[in-house]
Design a protein around this motif. Structure first.
Motif, PDB file in Angstrom:
ATOM      1  N   VAL A 133       0.832  -1.204   0.000  1.00 16.97           N
ATOM      2  CA  VAL A 133       0.000   0.000   0.000  1.00 16.97           C
ATOM      3  C   VAL A 133       0.867   1.253   0.000  1.00 16.97           C
ATOM      4  CG1 VAL A 133      -1.674   1.338   1.339  1.00 16.97           C
ATOM      5  CG2 VAL A 133      -1.975  -1.133   1.091  1.00 16.97           C
ATOM      6  N   ALA A 134       1.932   1.231   0.781  1.00 12.13           N
ATOM      7  CA  ALA A 134       2.828   2.383   0.822  1.00 12.13           C
ATOM      8  C   ALA A 134       3.428   2.661  -0.566  1.00 12.13           C
ATOM      9  CB  ALA A 134       3.931   2.156   1.851  1.00 12.13           C
ATOM     10  N   LYS A 135       3.852   1.603  -1.255  1.00 11.90           N
ATOM     11  CA  LYS A 135       4.402   1.773  -2.596  1.00 11.90           C
ATOM     12  C   LYS A 135       3.337   2.289  -3.560  1.00 11.90           C
ATOM     13  CE  LYS A 135       7.781  -1.977  -2.099  1.00 11.90           C
ATOM     14  NZ  LYS A 135       8.200  -3.330  -2.587  1.00 11.90           N
ATOM     15  N   ALA A 136       2.112   1.767  -3.439  1.00 10.58           N
ATOM     16  CA  ALA A 136       1.035   2.198  -4.318  1.00 10.58           C
ATOM     17  C   ALA A 136       0.684   3.666  -4.089  1.00 10.58           C
ATOM     18  CB  ALA A 136      -0.196   1.317  -4.120  1.00 10.58           C
ATOM     19  N   ARG A 137       0.643   4.093  -2.831  1.00 13.93           N
ATOM     20  CA  ARG A 137       0.347   5.496  -2.523  1.00 13.93           C
ATOM     21  C   ARG A 137       1.427   6.418  -3.101  1.00 13.93           C
ATOM     22  NH1 ARG A 137      -3.387   6.861   1.301  1.00 13.93           N
ATOM     23  NH2 ARG A 137      -2.198   8.772   1.716  1.00 13.93           N
ATOM     24  N   ALA A 138       2.661   5.969  -3.027  1.00 12.48           N
ATOM     25  CA  ALA A 138       3.750   6.781  -3.585  1.00 12.48           C
ATOM     26  C   ALA A 138       3.623   6.862  -5.117  1.00 12.48           C
ATOM     27  CB  ALA A 138       5.101   6.184  -3.193  1.00 12.48           C
ATOM     28  N   ALA A 139       3.271   5.734  -5.742  1.00 15.31           N
ATOM     29  CA  ALA A 139       3.124   5.726  -7.202  1.00 15.31           C
ATOM     30  C   ALA A 139       1.962   6.611  -7.648  1.00 15.31           C
ATOM     31  CB  ALA A 139       2.919   4.292  -7.701  1.00 15.31           C
ATOM     32  N   ALA A 140       0.890   6.648  -6.836  1.00 15.84           N
ATOM     33  CA  ALA A 140      -0.284   7.468  -7.176  1.00 15.84           C
ATOM     34  C   ALA A 140      -0.119   8.918  -6.727  1.00 15.84           C
ATOM     35  CB  ALA A 140      -1.530   6.868  -6.540  1.00 15.84           C
ATOM     36  N   LYS A 141       0.989   9.216  -6.034  1.00 15.61           N
ATOM     37  CA  LYS A 141       1.271  10.573  -5.530  1.00 15.61           C
ATOM     38  C   LYS A 141       0.163  11.027  -4.599  1.00 15.61           C
ATOM     39  CE  LYS A 141       3.994  11.852  -9.599  1.00 15.61           C
ATOM     40  NZ  LYS A 141       4.161  12.829 -10.710  1.00 15.61           N
ATOM     41  N   CYS A 142      -0.250  10.125  -3.689  1.00 19.20           N
ATOM     42  CA  CYS A 142      -1.288  10.479  -2.725  1.00 19.20           C
ATOM     43  C   CYS A 142      -0.716  11.437  -1.693  1.00 19.20           C
ATOM     44  CB  CYS A 142      -1.813   9.215  -2.025  1.00 19.20           C
ATOM     45  SG  CYS A 142      -2.533   7.997  -3.148  1.00 19.20           S
TER      46      CYS A 142
END
Length: 292
Positions: free
Chosen positions: A282-291
């Motif tokens: 989830v942390a990697k996904a949030r970084a990729a989505a620029k949350c």
């Protein structure tokens, strides 16, 4: 006739002549109000015969007071009521126009979304790499990539026999997905959810159904499957995983803002139940989505 009588008569005539134009003016304003009310009603009740509201102010049928009877109070009262109705009519018309404008905006937004989704569904998308979570073991276990499907491979897969029909049905669907026979896997997994909705494997099957769609390059169908798992089985073992993969599907649909909302929902609802491996994903996904 004395001067006093002549003056009184003249005053009465002048009062009567002044009251008549005022009454005619009020009747004209009432008629205009009635016409505007019918126009508004035609917008609210298009083609609705019998739905028209009768006006509460109508030309008076009472006998006209004899000359010399003061009419100023009655005219003032009616004038105030007509003015109030005109103000209410203007407010109602403005509210109706604003509502219609917002409705047209919503219809246009939905039509744009539908066209964009249809366009994406017609474009081939590379299968997403497996990120683990639907193996027979617990969440976060990475599943090795299966080889490319071979013709007749599904027929060669041995049927599981654990003594639990729901478990066997799920494992059959899992093996089909592992062999990348996605259509057969999807049909089997749907059957598991429909036949055994109370079994713990229902959450597994619904989540794996979404992953099968995702791997097949169908992110729109995948997003629906993941969302259904979260809504139908919020306490299921794969509900957190489905929110994570729902974010993945939304990213593939170019909706990073929505994906960030889903990741926030995942953290808020399942913060203490998320495995370390899923937290890292989830942390990697949030970084990729620029949350934010």
């Amino acid at each position: 006739m004395t001067k006093w009588m002549a003056g009184s008569a003249l005053a009465l005539v002048m009062a009567g002549s002044a009251a008549t134009p005022a009454a005619a003016q009020i009747e004209g304003r009432v008629g205009k109000l009635e016409a505007e009310m019918r126009a508004v009603q035609r917008k609210v009740f298009p083609g609705g015969a019998g739905a028209m509201v009768e006006p509460q102010i109508a030309p008076s049928t009472a006998p006209v007071d004899a000359a010399g009877v003061p009419a100023t109070s009655a005219l003032t009262d009616i004038t105030a009521r007509v003015t109030s109705l005109e103000q209410q009519m203007a407010s109602m018309t403005g509210q109706i126009e604003q509502t219609q404008y917002k409705l047209r905006q919503l219809e246009q937004q939905f039509e744009d979304y539908r066209k964009a989704t249809d366009a994406k569904l017609t474009q081939p998308v590379a299968p997403a790499p497996a990120a683990g979570g639907d193996a027979v073991g617990g969440s976060g276990v990475t599943v090795p990539q299966a080889p490319e499907p071979v013709s007749g491979a599904s027929d060669a897969i041995a049927a599981p026999s654990s003594g639990d029909p729901a478990e066997d049905a799920y494992l059959a669907g899992y093996r089909l997905w592992q062999a990348r026979d996605y259509p057969a896997a999807e049909a089997q997994l749907k059957k598991v959810v429909a036949t055994y909705p109370k079994h713990r494997r229902a959450s597994f099957a619904q989540n794996l159904l979404g992953r099968s769609y995702l791997d097949e390059g169908k992110p729109s169908l995948a997003s629906i499957a993941f969302y259904d798992n979260y809504k139908k089985f919020p306490d299921g073992e794969r509900a957190p995983d489905s929110l994570y993969y729902l974010g993945t599907a939304l990213l593939k649909l170019d909706k990073p803002a929505d994906a960030c909302k889903v990741y926030g929902e995942l953290t808020d609802v399942y913060g203490s139940k998320i495995s370390p491996g899923l937290k890292a994903d989830v942390a990697k996904a949030r970084a990729a989505a620029k949350c934010k």
